[in-house]
Design an enzyme around this catalytic site. Structure first.
Site, PDB file in Angstrom:
ATOM      1  N   GLN A   1      23.535 117.178 -43.719  1.00 38.32           N
ATOM      2  CA  GLN A   1      24.667 116.411 -43.446  1.00 38.32           C
ATOM      3  C   GLN A   1      25.456 116.359 -44.834  1.00 38.32           C
ATOM      4  O   GLN A   1      24.947 115.829 -45.739  1.00 38.32           O
ATOM      5  CB  GLN A   1      24.433 115.031 -43.083  1.00 38.32           C
ATOM      6  CG  GLN A   1      25.419 114.181 -42.766  1.00 38.32           C
ATOM      7  CD  GLN A   1      25.289 112.737 -42.439  1.00 38.32           C
ATOM      8  OE1 GLN A   1      24.929 111.961 -43.008  1.00 38.32           O
ATOM      9  NE2 GLN A   1      25.354 112.512 -40.916  1.00 38.32           N
TER      10      GLN A   1
ATOM     11  N   CYS B   1      29.606 106.662 -42.176  1.00 38.56           N
ATOM     12  CA  CYS B   1      28.999 105.881 -42.918  1.00 38.56           C
ATOM     13  C   CYS B   1      30.056 104.563 -43.033  1.00 38.56           C
ATOM     14  O   CYS B   1      31.439 104.814 -43.380  1.00 38.56           O
ATOM     15  CB  CYS B   1      28.750 106.753 -44.294  1.00 38.56           C
ATOM     16  SG  CYS B   1      27.875 105.439 -45.385  1.00 38.56           S
TER      17      CYS B   1
ATOM     18  N   ASN C   1      22.783 107.272 -30.285  1.00 32.86           N
ATOM     19  CA  ASN C   1      21.970 106.814 -31.418  1.00 32.86           C
ATOM     20  C   ASN C   1      22.376 105.244 -31.208  1.00 32.86           C
ATOM     21  O   ASN C   1      23.716 104.870 -31.497  1.00 32.86           O
ATOM     22  CB  ASN C   1      22.619 107.553 -32.688  1.00 32.86           C
ATOM     23  CG  ASN C   1      22.013 106.626 -33.928  1.00 32.86           C
ATOM     24  OD1 ASN C   1      22.934 106.380 -34.671  1.00 32.86           O
ATOM     25  ND2 ASN C   1      20.912 106.663 -34.113  1.00 32.86           N
ATOM     26  N   GLY C   2      21.083 104.541 -31.938  1.00 39.30           N
ATOM     27  CA  GLY C   2      21.388 103.180 -32.266  1.00 39.30           C
ATOM     28  C   GLY C   2      20.394 102.328 -31.420  1.00 39.30           C
ATOM     29  O   GLY C   2      20.169 102.158 -30.257  1.00 39.30           O
ATOM     30  N   ASP C   3      19.473 101.675 -32.320  1.00 35.63           N
ATOM     31  CA  ASP C   3      18.703 100.599 -31.853  1.00 35.63           C
ATOM     32  C   ASP C   3      17.427 101.075 -30.743  1.00 35.63           C
ATOM     33  O   ASP C   3      16.902 100.333 -30.106  1.00 35.63           O
ATOM     34  CB  ASP C   3      19.302  99.538 -31.153  1.00 35.63           C
ATOM     35  CG  ASP C   3      20.428  98.793 -31.920  1.00 35.63           C
ATOM     36  OD1 ASP C   3      20.323  99.106 -33.323  1.00 35.63           O
ATOM     37  OD2 ASP C   3      20.819  97.925 -31.368  1.00 35.63           O
TER      38      ASP C   3
ATOM     39  N   ARG D   1      15.878 103.807 -37.898  1.00 37.75           N
ATOM     40  CA  ARG D   1      14.844 102.959 -37.976  1.00 37.75           C
ATOM     41  C   ARG D   1      13.593 102.917 -37.257  1.00 37.75           C
ATOM     42  O   ARG D   1      12.703 102.543 -37.831  1.00 37.75           O
ATOM     43  CB  ARG D   1      15.634 101.518 -38.307  1.00 37.75           C
ATOM     44  CG  ARG D   1      16.890 101.445 -39.266  1.00 37.75           C
ATOM     45  CD  ARG D   1      17.837 100.232 -38.992  1.00 37.75           C
ATOM     46  NE  ARG D   1      18.626 100.436 -37.729  1.00 37.75           N
ATOM     47  CZ  ARG D   1      19.267  99.566 -36.966  1.00 37.75           C
ATOM     48  NH1 ARG D   1      19.574  98.382 -37.810  1.00 37.75           N
ATOM     49  NH2 ARG D   1      19.893  99.841 -36.098  1.00 37.75           N
TER      50      ARG D   1
HETATM   51  C1  LIG Z   1      19.425 102.763 -44.715  1.00 36.33           C
HETATM   52  C2  LIG Z   1      20.137 103.503 -43.911  1.00 36.33           C
HETATM   53  C3  LIG Z   1      20.748 104.783 -44.283  1.00 36.33           C
HETATM   54  C4  LIG Z   1      21.676 105.515 -43.365  1.00 36.33           C
HETATM   55  N1  LIG Z   1      22.024 106.709 -43.849  1.00 36.33           N
HETATM   56  C5  LIG Z   1      22.695 107.615 -43.093  1.00 36.33           C
HETATM   57  C6  LIG Z   1      23.179 108.719 -43.623  1.00 36.33           C
HETATM   58  O1  LIG Z   1      22.772 109.286 -44.706  1.00 36.33           O
HETATM   59  N2  LIG Z   1      23.925 109.634 -42.550  1.00 36.33           N
HETATM   60  C7  LIG Z   1      24.400 108.864 -41.417  1.00 36.33           C
HETATM   61  O2  LIG Z   1      25.041 109.694 -40.790  1.00 36.33           O
HETATM   62  N3  LIG Z   1      23.869 107.658 -41.151  1.00 36.33           N
HETATM   63  C8  LIG Z   1      23.073 107.078 -41.791  1.00 36.33           C
HETATM   64  N4  LIG Z   1      22.580 105.808 -41.543  1.00 36.33           N
HETATM   65  C9  LIG Z   1      22.797 105.433 -40.073  1.00 36.33           C
HETATM   66  C10 LIG Z   1      21.788 105.876 -39.000  1.00 36.33           C
HETATM   67  O3  LIG Z   1      21.910 107.423 -39.056  1.00 36.33           O
HETATM   68  C11 LIG Z   1      21.943 105.452 -37.692  1.00 36.33           C
HETATM   69  O4  LIG Z   1      23.084 105.917 -37.329  1.00 36.33           O
HETATM   70  C12 LIG Z   1      21.909 103.992 -37.626  1.00 36.33           C
HETATM   71  O5  LIG Z   1      20.818 103.458 -38.362  1.00 36.33           O
HETATM   72  C13 LIG Z   1      21.579 103.693 -36.319  1.00 36.33           C
HETATM   73  O6  LIG Z   1      20.502 104.095 -35.664  1.00 36.33           O
HETATM   74  P1  LIG Z   1      19.046 103.422 -35.578  1.00 36.33           P
HETATM   75  O7  LIG Z   1      19.262 102.048 -35.076  1.00 36.33           O
HETATM   76  O8  LIG Z   1      18.422 104.297 -34.622  1.00 36.33           O
HETATM   77  O9  LIG Z   1      18.666 103.220 -37.009  1.00 36.33           O
HETATM   78  C14 LIG Z   1      21.770 105.037 -42.254  1.00 36.33           C
HETATM   79  C15 LIG Z   1      21.301 103.764 -41.716  1.00 36.33           C
HETATM   80  C16 LIG Z   1      20.445 103.316 -42.559  1.00 36.33           C
HETATM   81  C17 LIG Z   1      19.926 101.831 -42.071  1.00 36.33           C
END
Ligand SMILES: Cc1cc2nc3c(=O)[nH]c(=O)nc-3n(C[C@H](O)[C@H](O)[C@H](O)COP(=O)(O)O)c2cc1C
Length: 374
Positions: free
Chosen positions: A97, A127, A228-230, A253
């Site tokens: 990425q 981001c 994606n998400g949660d 996460r």
């Molecule tokens: C600590 C942290 C770092 C993240 N770094 C990135 C990243 O480098 N690139 C990106 O596209 N998303 C990043 N995200 C977003 C995650 O990829 C994802 O979209 C977001 O956490 C929701 O998905 P989840 O609920 O499965 O975690 C980050 C999220 C967190 C919490």
């Protein structure tokens, strides 16, 4: 439970309440065919090589993406950027990425990646952090459809490997640009879109908007949209796929609190429709093995001093899932050497499962105050 066995009843095995998706053909992104539809989402500071290798060994990961890498740093060759794109034969399939607000830098970074044998590129458009959006990168790109299209189109044209985009629903509730952008990006040759169902203004607050993801799925003709998400459980994944129609799911996460989530999903998918379908539950030995393996891979890449510091922040995520008693989790937050880590592992082995609070931590540290100040 014996090591690696499959149990039919497990806490968190909540898939029964939600209909399972029908048997499916494999998913392709560009020319690559992926073994599962469940992908590791990038989490900067966590999903670097050591974690990717460790979690791939747990099974079921269809694709992993590196932490976001600044395009300009990759091209100029800063040590940290090169460490972020470091990989290994076990770390496959992988996408790198990149982010930045300047088209020329993204193009150069993409060409550098192709020339160095990487198989796919993902552009970060999600981001929310000010240090990223302030340079015109991350979610800021979603505010200027023409500019975003010029940038994405130039990157797609510059390389022959697949280019994908990861974005949020939009900048805020009043500027939901993801469906329109996804439609344009498909025309420009983007191979897949990952969509985190929140706006930039939401940060990580509230819950993910499945209808918002669905609107993105419906806006494209044929490329895969990855929801994606949660997603923390098999049931969350089924729900997201059922409500949104997304072709695949990226988990961030949820993979930190449960490194076996991909294996569980793969198994649940393979046994869809089977009454009393089995659910994978790692044995205590496998849990400790994961802890050690992850740290060992980190030491291989970063050496003792840096690895001790980098590893500490994982303690809060893993503690509950790996059955680590609270006092040992606390030691993992502070340990100073490989020898100390090994002592902690011995103690975890002896006392695993004696943790008082079995709930996994889902909270992430985000900068204080409203998202405008992140
Ligand atoms: C600590 C942290 C770092 C993240 N770094 C990135 C990243 O480098 N690139 C990106 O596209 N998303 C990043 N995200 C977003 C995650 O990829 C994802 O979209 C977001 O956490 C929701 O998905 P989840 O609920 O499965 O975690 C980050 C999220 C967190 C919490």
């Amino acid at each position: 439970m014996s090591p690696g066995t499959v149990e039919s009843t497990v806490a968190g095995s909540d898939s029964a309440a939600v209909p399972l998706p029908p048997a499916e053909t494999a998913i392709s992104i560009g020319r690559r065919t992926l073994a599962t539809r469940y992908f590791l989402a990038p989490l900067a500071g966590y999903t670097h090589l050591a974690f990717r290798r460790a979690i791939r060994a747990c099974g079921g990961v269809g694709l992993a993406t590196t932490d976001l890498v600044q395009a300009a740093h990759l091209v100029s060759g800063t040590r940290w950027a090169r460490q972020l794109v470091a990989t290994h034969p076990e770390d496959d399939p992988l996408s790198v990425q990149i982010y930045g607000g300047m088209t020329a830098q993204l193009v150069k970074a993409a060409q550098w990646l192709e020339a160095h044998g990487y198989a796919a590129i993902d552009i970060n458009m999600g981001c929310p952090m000010a240090k990223i959006t302030g340079q015109g990168g991350g979610a800021r790109l979603m505010c200027d459809t023409d500019g975003a299209c010029r940038l994405v189109g130039a990157v797609v044209q510059a390389v022959s490997i697949p280019v994908t985009v990861k974005m949020r629903l939009g900048w805020d509730r009043d500027q939901i640009s993801a469906p329109a952008l996804a439609r344009e990006f498909e025309q420009l040759g983007v191979a897949a879109i990952t969509i985190h169902g929140r706006t930039r203004a939401q940060g990580f607050r509230g819950t993910v908007d499945l209808e918002g993801i669905r609107a993105v799925v419906e806006s494209v003709q044929s490329i895969p949209v990855i929801g994606n998400g949660d997603v923390r459980t098999v049931a969350d994944a089924w729900r997201m796929r059922a409500v949104t129609g997304c072709a695949a799911i990226a988990i961030g996460r949820g993979a930190l609190i449960d490194p076996w989530i991909f294996r569980r999903l793969e198994l649940a998918q393979a046994t869809a429709g089977v009454a009393e379908a089995p659910v994978f539950q790692p044995s205590p030995a496998e849990q400790v093995e994961f802890l050690s393996r992850h740290f060992q891979y980190m030491v291989d890449q970063h050496g003792e001093f840096q690895s001790c510091r980098m590893y500490r922040k994982f303690a809060a995520w893993f503690g509950a899932t790996l059955g680590i008693p609270e006092d040992l989790e606390d030691r993992l937050r502070r340990f100073e050497s490989i020898a100390e880590f090994e002592q902690i592992v011995v103690a975890v082995r002896e006392r695993q499962g004696t943790r008082l609070d079995p709930r996994a931590t889902w909270e992430i540290k985000v900068p204080n105050g409203p998202v405008e100040y992140w």
